[in-house]
Enzyme design. Sequence first.
Site, PDB file in Angstrom:
ATOM      1  CE  LYS A  19      -9.900  14.070 -17.267  1.00 29.19           C
ATOM      2  NZ  LYS A  19     -10.338  14.908 -16.855  1.00 29.19           N
ATOM      3  CG  ASP A  26      -9.362  20.430 -11.064  1.00 27.51           C
ATOM      4  OD1 ASP A  26      -8.035  20.522 -12.067  1.00 27.51           O
ATOM      5  OD2 ASP A  26     -10.144  19.992 -11.509  1.00 27.51           O
ATOM      6  NE  ARG A  83      -2.858   0.255   3.009  1.00 27.98           N
ATOM      7  CZ  ARG A  83      -2.800  -0.445   4.227  1.00 27.98           C
ATOM      8  NH1 ARG A  83      -3.696  -2.053   3.933  1.00 27.98           N
ATOM      9  NH2 ARG A  83      -2.638  -0.321   5.288  1.00 27.98           N
ATOM     10  CE1 TYR A 134     -14.635  16.656 -14.263  1.00 28.07           C
ATOM     11  CE2 TYR A 134     -14.673  15.984 -12.652  1.00 28.07           C
ATOM     12  CZ  TYR A 134     -14.686  15.536 -13.755  1.00 28.07           C
ATOM     13  OH  TYR A 134     -14.565  14.381 -14.276  1.00 28.07           O
TER      14      TYR A 134
END
Length: 421
Positions: A236, A211, A85, A139
């Site tokens: 993206k 963002d 992890r 967003y």
Amino acid sequence: MTVAGLNGAQTRIHPKSLVNRLTDSKDLPGKKPATQAVTSGRRKKWTGAVVNPPVWRASTHLYDSVADLRAGLSANEDGRFFYGRRGSPTQWSLAAALTEMEPGAAGTMLYPSGLSAIACAMLAVLKPGDEILLTDNSYDPSRSYADAFLKRMGISARYYDPMIDSDVSSLFSDQTKAILLESPGSLTFEVQDVPAICAAAKQAGIVTLLDNTWATSRFFPAIKNGVDISIVAATKYIVGHSDVMMGAATTHDKYWTPLRRTAQQLGIVVSPDDAFLAARGLRTLEVRLKQHEQSALAVAQWLKSRPEVGKVLHPALPDCPGHEIWKRDFHGSSGLFSFELADGDEQSRAAFIDALTLFGIGYSWGGFESLALPVDPGKHRTATEWTMKGALVRLHIGLEDPDDLIDDLAKGFEQFNRISS
Ligand SMILES: *Cc1c(COP(=O)(O)O)cnc(C)c1O
């Protein structure tokens, strides 16, 4: 050769004779962006004799002895084997690369999506009773998260005009603890005065989260401009090939520990296969972004010349709110923008988009391919009114030849005119 997970000086992934002679990227500060995109996050001890860190698929990390196991508990940092992890060289290298590419950054956490990065970063800095201010062009899933999940946690959300500057301070209450910025907005492309908003926030002890998916640190070095936590949907432009979901949050010293601890407490980890693909994308970020920029500008300028088109909302063009701020603060523009079909309605806009053959119809963006999407920003606003009369289309300009894309759009206008008349 010792392949098992060990800490400190005992870590020996490859025999010395196979370690390459290239310099570790952390010893190469001050290089130009194209060089950084290629060299960042690379460590001899993680790659050995090959160029890329291998995909370390692992849950259990094995120790040499109980003493070694105990020693592993002492430090919580990338570069130390512990358990799956906490990642392995595949994830550490990607996180280190993103940190090195963001001036002023102390560290980067990786998340299984961009939305997860936004959600976890907000959780890291908010507690019940707090309030977060969100830009009204956020967003939409960021809004939903704040309005539903955070509200359930006793954290309230208020929205503000994206074009606000230092006046944002007039909105601060004793409960205001964080501000979400998104610049430019990913449907409507208002460029925010990030330095002014962040300076006002800093003075009031409020943490700022941006963002930064549209620009990435390449076109907008967020921390240098006053942002505390810079977030990208790596899905993206970092990944760049429409084949992986990933998010990243990068921050400076002050918020690094809460950001890291919160992600670890929530059990956030990205798969080594996904990290490998994202790192592969990152190596070509510079050349891809430059091509997206050039082609998107060519298409946007052509659209501006069309009689059917009203406003072209591209930060590098004067129609776009905040264009002057873009000129002041940004190092470039990427491939995503919107334009208005001046007399368009739902039906003629659909006819326009359906006639396109090189543009896919779909969410997301930042891959090598072009996309077109009908967008209706008015639906998502609460603090400001969306007054544009025409129908809005968002385009992602991919890496096809822009002349072919323009021919395709011309066919879209033929169909649009047929339906409109
Ligand atoms: C796509 C996107 C996100 C979310 O990223 P996912 O990886 O799809 O969860 C966040 N912000 C912006 C601006 C985006 O375009």
